[in-house]
Design an enzyme around this catalytic site. Structure first.
Site, short mmCIF file in Angstrom:
data_model
loop_
_atom_site.label_atom_id
_atom_site.label_comp_id
_atom_site.label_asym_id
_atom_site.label_seq_id
_atom_site.Cartn_x
_atom_site.Cartn_y
_atom_site.Cartn_z
CE LYS A 1 73.19 59.57 72.42
NZ LYS A 1 71.64 60.72 73.45
CB ALA A 15 74.12 61.47 58.92
CB SER A 16 77.16 61.57 63.09
OG SER A 16 77.45 63.03 63.54
NE ARG A 17 73.69 55.70 57.41
CZ ARG A 17 74.03 53.92 57.58
NH1 ARG A 17 75.27 54.06 57.50
NH2 ARG A 17 73.24 53.10 57.73
N GLY A 48 88.69 58.62 59.86
CA GLY A 48 89.65 59.47 60.29
C GLY A 48 89.12 58.89 62.07
N GLY A 71 80.12 62.92 65.24
CA GLY A 71 80.78 63.82 64.51
C GLY A 71 80.34 64.95 64.27
CD GLU A 72 77.78 65.84 59.90
OE1 GLU A 72 77.39 65.89 59.53
OE2 GLU A 72 76.69 64.28 60.41
#
Lengths: 148, 769
Positions: B725, B538-540, B498, B728-729
């Site tokens: 970069k 991991a916000s990757r 999402g 998300g987290e």
């Protein structure tokens, strides 16, 4: 009952919910099932001009009713103004709450075309969203009321 | 850098399907002859099954199969994603003879309707021998505490579990003893975090369809189709190629689908057994029994010089994983790395334990060990600022991690040097927007007090490191195919929960080739057609998977140039590619569209322009965040209302502006829940979750959210795709301490245990008087 303008005649068990009929019997999976307890609002449909959590409505109660699900909102490829606004404003993240949010907003705007921000927030308070923080959803609804 | 598409207000590629209800989530897939699975769950927190009688079920019409712990394979499935198989913990079977939490799995039924399956479950008779249970992690590690697991496997190794401890870690940088001896001020506090649930609105669902030769087609809510295939195949004893997992968009996730749960292998097992498709969907209550953030107890000791420089940090941390270690030791190990990346501090020591308790198993949840550490350290920073009479922003800016500093992205094993940092800019702009300098509005009612708080945050962008980690896989693949009309099909396994990850990838392709975003289509592939990708975690997604997309674009460009060189009969060096065209640099009249190049290749039989790339990122750049919140505390009732919030993020190049702003607002939402409301409550006597539904487990509604402003820093990450970069987290991690700091500013009480309920505030106010 009439769903999205189309009449249906179905035989259902007394304990079957309207949600089950919409998703399983009619295959209209745009109506989501987040909790099946009336707590999250993802299964909102408009029943006789009123937004309802259709997981809490028995299918037999919908006998003779007119129901609008998210699939019935656009006219062909022409999106409803709320759908357009949600798309353009980035008010959609995962999209799981989106059908319910849009329908509850439609019910609000049909009754009250110029709601205040507080009235919008009140109207969608029964619809949970885990992604957006509601910010862009509220703005998308406001924008439609500005267009009108 | 100037971009045509990136950084604009992009419309998500799947947006129209989401507003029209056309988009199919995994739960919207129905197949002929499909059966429905339900699980019999234990009413006891710790017990052994002595007798199980399923005879009544077998007589129920519509039941196709019933299995108990006696029928499932006697080897332990692999649950954790993305870790090397030999570091994973194997501590469960598909169904258990010894149950370890209320809701643990004993038997499963497949029936022609969900109702019949549920009825069947109720007809199973079970006799239990009760065992003593333990719910408190501190009690769990005491000598004489009930034994939850006597042994587990780690890879092939058998490990005796002592005192219910899954794993311990001790890491030291510098010399903390020396550090504390040099400090002018030493502060020690204990912070406790709660057990919030990921609560994605889409519940976990899986459909397993058996095919000829014992192959399974799988549709599942998962953050990684390849890791799920790996775990599912291994858990069912199938060769990898006998499982094909299909990708769908996710209805939120936040870590809820970063492992293989129990319904997936059970459905697979029953599908092979019955020869019919099996569908399993967790109820909302079952969601509360299968995921959630690890509660942690963080004892934090900080040594500071009088001028505000941090010189020593000691953390002693207890991490509760529940009855099974779905995340292994990783949340504790991640907490170690993140705690050492909070601030510049020469002497640091981390001691941690991951502990079993007789409570539902926990997972990652947005931040994976980092929100817990942020709560402790960012609360402590305000306590220090007060002690030393330094402005909280100045204290943070004096010590913050910035360009050139070392950053631990995923435990101590994943390290990189920071190359971009927007913290200072975010503090500057954020403090202006919130009115930091001239705060303290006069309260309109004397019992209502207002306060402003802030906190600094970060999270990693993936798990890349110059050397590959020994624990965690971190690479992504992407395939780009140019269709003969010059459009691109992007074929990848990356999950989009999402956040708009896939739109971001399409935007990178469109930007680099100079074509419209609408000319890039996303193909929802499966594990057979896509390259391996670790899960979206991991916000990757934008960063790690985006790097693979970018590398594939480069290869497409090379082929376009090579074909252009054949067509124009001129060396590649004379050609340029971009704006949807290939042309001769010094003779721009000689120019062909991508469509013309592709079609020429087609007519001449050169083949299809297609490229694949697998990329292992070699860095894990932190994305930095700053949050300011203004609260109003009712000193008579203890209620807290959040009035305003300003959230800033440093994400490098912004790919899709509304998507980034949406992430910040959503991170605020989840962080406010962590701070003020959300906790899965375990009954102290029975171990039962007392609030496994949205009536009793509250999350913020539209009425509860503050007015909100987002700020974006102007940074460029040299290692990122087009300079981007993650996001998300980092947007959740600092929110809860910002709220606590605001509450302190308002009423002068420091709450060190989440969530900050009205009861805790009233109690603290009373104690203060």
């Amino acid at each position: 009952m009439i769903v999205n303008g189309q009449p249906y005649r179905l035989e259902v068990e007394p304990r079957t919910t309207l949600l089950t009929v919409i998703r399983h019997s009619l295959g209209l999976t745009g109506t989501k099932a987040g909790c099946e307890k009336g707590e999250c609002g993802t299964c909102t449909v408009i029943m006789d001009n009123r937004p309802v959590n259709c997981c809490l409505v028995l299918a037999v109660e919908a006998d003779g009713s007119e129901i609008l699900t998210i699939e019935g909102l656009a006219t062909g490829e022409e999106l409803h103004s709320l759908q357009k606004s949600f798309v353009e404003m980035g008010a959609i993240q995962c999209g799981f709450c989106t059908p319910g949010m849009i329908l509850v907003a439609k019910a609000l705007l049909d009754k009250n075309p110029k709601p205040t921000e507080g009235e919008i927030r009140q109207a969608i308070a029964g619809n949970l969203c885990r992604c957006t923080g509601y910010d862009k959803i509220v703005k998308a609804i406001q924008k439609v009321s500005d267009w009108r | 850098m100037d971009f045509t598409i990136l950084g604009k207000e992009l419309i998500k590629v799947e947006a129209i399907d989401k507003v029209t209800g056309r988009l199919k989530f995994s739960g919207d897939m129905f197949f002929p002859n499909m059966l429905h699975m339900k699980i019999l769950r234990s009413p006891h927190a710790h017990a052994r099954v002595i007798e199980i009688d399923t005879s009544k079920v077998k007589r129920l019409k519509g039941v196709k199969s019933i299995i108990t712990f006696r029928d499932v394979p006697k080897f332990r499935p692999m649950h954790q994603f993305l870790h090397m198989p030999w570091v994973m913990y194997y501590d469960s079977f598909l169904l258990e003879e010894t149950v370890r939490h209320v809701g643990d799995r004993i038997a499963a039924v497949a029936a022609i309707t969900p109702d019949i399956a549920e009825e069947a479950i109720e007809l199973i008779r079970v006799e239990y021998e009760g065992l003593e249970a333990v719910f408190d992690p501190l009690r769990s590690i005491e000598p004489g505490a009930p034994v939850i697991h006597d042994f587990v496997r780690r890879g092939e190794k058998r490990i005796e579990v002592k005192n219910n401890i899954v794993s311990t870690r001790e890491i030291e940088i510098g010399d903390v003893k020396k550090g504390f001896s040099e400090a002018d001020l030493v502060l020690e506090n204990v912070f406790k975090t709660s057990r919030p649930n990921n609560a994605p609105l889409e519940r976990s669902v899986v459909v397993c369809i058996p095919e000829t030769g014992g192959k399974l087609q799988v549709y599942s809510t998962t953050q990684g189709i390849h890791p799920l295939r790996m775990n599912l195949a291994s858990s069912l004893g199938l060769p990898l190629h006998k499982v094909n997992v299909h990708r769908s968009y996710l209805g939120g996730s936040f870590g809820a689908h970063i492992h293989m749960g129990f319904i997936e292998p059970l459905a697979g097992f029953l599908a092979l057994r019955t020869g019919q498709p099996i569908r399993a969907e967790k109820s909302r209550e079952e969601m509360f029994l299968s995921c959630g953030r690890h509660p942690m107890i963080v004892r934090l000791k900080t040594g500071i010089k009088r001028d505000g420089r941090l010189v020593a940090q000691l953390i002693d941390l207890i991490d509760d994983t529940g009855a099974y270690a779905f995340s292994g030791e990783s949340k504790m190990v991640l907490a170690a790395g993140f705690s050492m990346s909070m601030y510049r501090c020469p002497h640091q020591k981390f001691m941690g334990k991951t502990v079993y308790t007789n409570t539902p198993p926990l997972t990652a949840m947005r931040g994976a060990g980092n929100p817990q550490v942020h709560f402790a350290v960012e609360s402590q920073m305000d306590i220090i600022a007060k002690e030393l009479n330094i402005d909280p922003i100045a204290l943070r800016l004096k010590n913050h991690i910035r360009e050139g500093d070392t950053f631990f992205g995923q435990g101590h094993d994943v390290v990189c040097q920071v190359q971009s940092c927007g913290t200072e800019q975010l503090f500057k702009e954020g403090s202006e927007r919130i009115g930091w300098k001239n705060k303290k509005e006069a309260p309109h009612r004397p019992w209502m007090r207002r306060g402003i708080g802030l906190a600094k945050g970060f999270h990693t962008s993936g798990c890349g490191s110059p050397e590959p980690s020994k624990f965690i896989m971190d690479y992504s693949g992407a395939i780009l195919k140019m269709n003969e009309d010059g459009s691109i099909s992007l074929i990848s396994a990356c999950a989009d929960a999402g956040g708009g990850t896939l739109t971001g990838h399409a935007a990178i392709v469109a930007e680099q080739l100079g074509i419209g975003l609408e000319s890039v289509s996303i193909y929802n592939g499966d594990t057979e057609t896509t390259l391996f990708d670790v899960p979206t975690h991991a916000s990757r997604g934008t960063y790690g998977s985006g790097l693979a997309v970018e590398a594939a674009v480069q290869k497409v460009k090379e082929t376009l140039l090579e074909w252009g060189s054949r067509i124009f009969e001129t060396p590649v060096e004379r050609l340029q590619v971009g704006h949807g065209k290939v042309w001769v640099a010094d003779d721009p009249e000689r120019c062909l569209s991508f469509e013309e190049v592709s079609r020429t290749g087609q007519y001449k039989g050169w083949g299809t322009i297609m490229a694949e790339a697998s990329i292992r990122p070699t860095a894990c750049p932190p994305h930095f965040t700053v949050f300011f919140v203004e609260v109003e505390v009712d000193t008579q009732t203890g209620e807290v209302r959040v009035l305003r919030a300003v959230g800033g993020a440093d994400v490098g190049t912004v790919i899709n502006r509304p998507a980034v702003e949406g992430q910040i607002a959503g991170g605020l939402h989840m962080g406010l829940g962590f701070g003020l409301l959300e906790d899965t409550v375990i009954d102290r006597e029975t171990g039962k979750v007392t609030n496994p539904n949205f009536s009793d487990y509250k999350i913020f509604t539209a009425l509860d959210m503050p007015t909100f402003e987002a700020i974006l820093a102007n940074t460029f990450e040299p290692t990122g795709p087009s300079g981007a970069k993650g996001i998300g987290e980092g947007v959740t991690n600092p929110v809860a301490p910002a709220v606590c700091n605001a509450i302190y500013d308002a009423v002068g009480v420091r709450i060190k245990e989440l969530p900050v309920t009205p009861e805790k505030i009233l109690k603290a106010l009373k104690q203060k008087v």
